[in-house]
Design an enzyme around this catalytic site. Sequence first.
Site, PDB file in Angstrom:
ATOM      1  N   ARG A 214      35.659  47.083  35.031  1.00 12.18           N
ATOM      2  CA  ARG A 214      35.394  47.092  33.594  1.00 12.18           C
ATOM      3  C   ARG A 214      34.010  46.533  33.251  1.00 12.18           C
ATOM      4  O   ARG A 214      33.850  45.700  32.353  1.00 12.18           O
ATOM      5  CB  ARG A 214      36.457  46.343  32.813  1.00 12.18           C
ATOM      6  CG  ARG A 214      36.462  46.843  31.376  1.00 12.18           C
ATOM      7  CD  ARG A 214      37.699  46.530  30.612  1.00 12.18           C
ATOM      8  NE  ARG A 214      37.611  47.154  29.308  1.00 12.18           N
ATOM      9  CZ  ARG A 214      38.636  47.642  28.633  1.00 12.18           C
ATOM     10  NH1 ARG A 214      39.827  47.591  29.128  1.00 12.18           N
ATOM     11  NH2 ARG A 214      38.476  48.183  27.444  1.00 12.18           N
TER      12      ARG A 214
ATOM     13  N   GLU B  26      33.013  48.235  28.145  1.00 14.01           N
ATOM     14  CA  GLU B  26      32.974  47.161  29.121  1.00 14.01           C
ATOM     15  C   GLU B  26      32.391  45.862  28.582  1.00 14.01           C
ATOM     16  O   GLU B  26      32.579  44.799  29.159  1.00 14.01           O
ATOM     17  CB  GLU B  26      32.195  47.648  30.342  1.00 14.01           C
ATOM     18  CG  GLU B  26      32.932  48.840  30.973  1.00 14.01           C
ATOM     19  CD  GLU B  26      32.115  49.642  31.948  1.00 14.01           C
ATOM     20  OE1 GLU B  26      30.883  49.604  31.824  1.00 14.01           O
ATOM     21  OE2 GLU B  26      32.693  50.292  32.829  1.00 14.01           O
TER      22      GLU B  26
END
Lengths: 284, 805
Positions: free
Chosen positions: B383, B759
């Site tokens: 992520r 992210e």
Amino acid sequence: MIPAAFDYYRPKDVEGVIALLQEHGDDARVMAGGHSLIPMMKLRMAEVPHLIDLQDIAALKGIAIDGDTITIGAMVTQHELINHDGLSAAAPILSEAALQIADPQVRYMGTVGGNIANGDPGNDMPGLMQCLDAQIELLGPEGTRKVAAREYYEAAYMTDREDDEVLISVRFAAPTGGYSYEKQKRKIGDYATAAAAVQITKAEGKVATASIAMTNLSDVPVWSEDAGDALVGTTCDTEAMKAAVAAMLGDIDPTEDNRGPVAFKRHVAGIILTRAITRAWDRA
Amino acid sequence: MNDLTPDREERSAGLKGLGCSRKRVEDARFTQGKGNYVDDVKLPGMLHGDFVRSPYAHARVVSVNKDAALALDGVVAVLTAEDLAPLNLHWMPTLAGDKQMVLADGKVLFQGQEVAFVVARDRYVAADAVELVEVEYEELPVITDPFESLKSDVVLREDLAGQTEGPHGPRKHHNHIFTWEQGDETATNQVLDGAEVVATESMYYHRTHPCPLETCGSVASMDKVNGKLTLWGTFQAPHVVRTVASLLSGIEEHNIRVISPDIGGGFGNKVGVYPGYVCSIVASIVTGQPVKWVEDRMENLMSTAFARDYWMTGKIAATKEGKITGLHCHVTADHGGFDACADPTKFPAGFMNICTGSYDIPVAYLGVDGVYTNKAPGGVSYRCSFRVTEAVYFIERMIEVLAIELNMDAAELRRINFIKKEQFPYQSALGWEYDSGDYHTAWDKALKTVDYEGLRKEQADRVEAFKRGETRKLMGVGLSFFTEIVGAGPVKNCDILGMGMFDSCEIRIHPTGSAVARLGTISQGQGHATTFAQILASEIGLSADSITIEEGDTDTAPYGLGTYGSRSTPVAGAAAAMAGRKIRAKAQMIAAYLLEVHDDDVEFDVDRFAVKGAPERFKTMKDIAYAAYNQAIPGLEPGLEAVSYYDPPNMTYPFGAYVCVMDIDVDTGVPEIRRFYALDDCGTRINPMIIEGQVHGGLTEALAVALGQEISYDKMGNVKTGTLMDFFLPTAWEVPNYETDYTVTPSPHHPIGAKGVGESPHVGGVPCFSNAVQDAFRAFGLRHTNMPHDHWRIWQTANDLGLHE
């Protein structure tokens, strides 16, 4: 996570269970909610060629409150413990503890009998039953017998139950006084880092009786008679609680795991017990 | 026009374009169990594969006896490295320039490594057969520590013995992979030597794992009649998988069709190529039948790509007033048994050189040494863009440590070192050109919203109360300010296995004014079908509801590099906008023809072209689409289609300001998050609702990593956290309420100014949660303690500081 092949049985009565257990011996296991056994089978850590599902046996269900005696059938779920009106009034520590077991989905399936019978040191019900001084009722080929919860556990996954016996119910006197079930865990669904079950009665401003049991701090649940005794006759002041904690620490034997090292667990056990006693005394 | 004619605003709202919190079109199927994931693919005659995996972290494979497994009814084949060797498929290249065993070739290098692949008619039989494969191992010394590895005589990678040159330069030791250096070390050391203040700290960013809800898997189907291979799989980059599959197998690329169906989360875990994919392909080629392989949760945690595992040492120089003058960072990176990091080829430590963060640091140096150990390979961007969480954690911890060194407020220290708005585009000391930012505005807004001064006062009062014995809870105020670097990336310096990191969009308008658009990316839950349609709606004036978005089928979608590193919106989103503009350019000519005016005399107005100065004379985009197909227009081809391959001129640099307020029970080590405020600036906001969802998800994974999520090993190389009992995956219960906020600083080079957001919350969230824990103990002398901050480690910190007396 794929289990080996097994035969599946769903008998309608306990006699059918006993017959299957006698027929297949070690190769058969009974399953209540399945939350311990099925993962073990999927991991192939438990090989169970004959799996006997208890869910169709009406006699193992139901909660009975008869005067001051409470009987809980082995197949009663944690969910039912929480939502049973009479039980919540008669023994509120049960719902307080059950609410700290896993999550609603698990509690719909997980049973009192499975939780108690298995001897998993992480389970919450064994310590709780020791605190309540419950009698465990076992049915075998020779009929039923009773074992005190405080005598039932021998080692991790080792209990007084014989392979051809089935736990059918637990029975205990409705507790009086104050209660508390206090548990520290890393997250929902986890076993306890440390948990304490406490029942206290009060007379004339002092502790009349106290029963204390700890969970997941040894390979078996620990009912600490000395910890309870340390409180009796006191006003549950700081010194008394320190003495109870010291006594409890003499009885537990935690091991290091991902939850933490032994020193941490012992410290937390003391904190959790102190909080549990404090809350139980407030309620007494 | 009359009173019933929708006005401009109504027409604009009807498009559900940019800025609209349009509901996700994907959710109808996801919330009803109607998604179609790899494991839902069921083909006639399909066989099932399962792995025999090594129980040892380092061992020689003496022998593999398949006889008992092959004798089991229903078992079709048992493949070992010996079987794959004639096809030269017993090893495969990694994205990092290394190679990796597909099946154990003589030895195993980590627990859970693939040793043999069993193929059976039934998934249960396959599992039974795995138990019957007899593997004889000879245990070898295990190394789980990279520093020990660099000193050890034990050669982990015997296949590389004697090779002193790796894909990223010289190797210093037989267990060393590469050294990667950025910046000017000499100049940095000079600054450090002459600095008024230098703060030094070492920190370990522990190994963790992306752990998507859906594990990895594939279904390979080789049609021996027409020579075509179809491969369904959990691929974040399906086109790259097609190219790799072609290069490895020798099957021509047009004969390979790769399909990424619905994907249940990726977070970097599904970027790389895994042995299971290769084995399912080989098994299908060998048997002529479709072969499915789907890993279980334990296999996923133990063998597919991990994240982080960086040992970082920093030195930061500053004046007494707190102006930072230089930064030195060294990383020892534990890559496990093979270097299978998923980074652009020229960046063996990803974009770790964004570690100067949001600060104007004139001189800096970064050195990274990659090391082999007996742990699983990987090193993916969980992520985050490539190694950006590591970089941001590093600098945000160094700032806190410097604040302690200077006895200064950490918020103020950040403020006086931020890159100023007028400095953008900003050239960083480690080689990046930050596109745009307004850090001071974001920071001030964040601190004001949370009443930062009030929090510090409350915290000081709490410390006093604690010292007086009135409370056993301390309060932490966690700060973080992050700059991401996403949207890889310019083809001139970013590629994966030689494929430039452009992306693509192809759009086809149907005669009745609806459309289908296909992109080179693949959604794993990000909601591409919703947001890309919104970009196109605003560009071409058709409702987002009339635009179907398709991704993930290499036979239909244009070539693209896939979805990871928050690159979908910066790259494919830009391609969508550019393709839309091509549509619009042709539509303008059609409109002018229909309105009998010159091309320059019509202008685009939301959903139509109108004659300049005469808005009542217009043709809607629906009119224009129909005209494109139903009449001959002089000088124009029929139809209305466009394709764009977009090579971004630069990365985008989203940023944000986060504050976490935490109460910590000193006696039990339990942290309680009282408040979490997240301000994100991702440039132009396409769908605020999806942004908010992305922020919630990224923060939750940040909470997980900071407070307990780890892959840990014992000294024997056994994975200690191989199930979700021990690997922390937070539920709604553990997650606090998040307050989200934003500023908007568009990217100057992106067609619609968007920067990407998926992210950011993870990148900014991890240091924020960690800083909150550490800040709680600052008053008692804590300088730094490593994550994960689970109960016992927090308790240990308190214990070490003498707070349990």
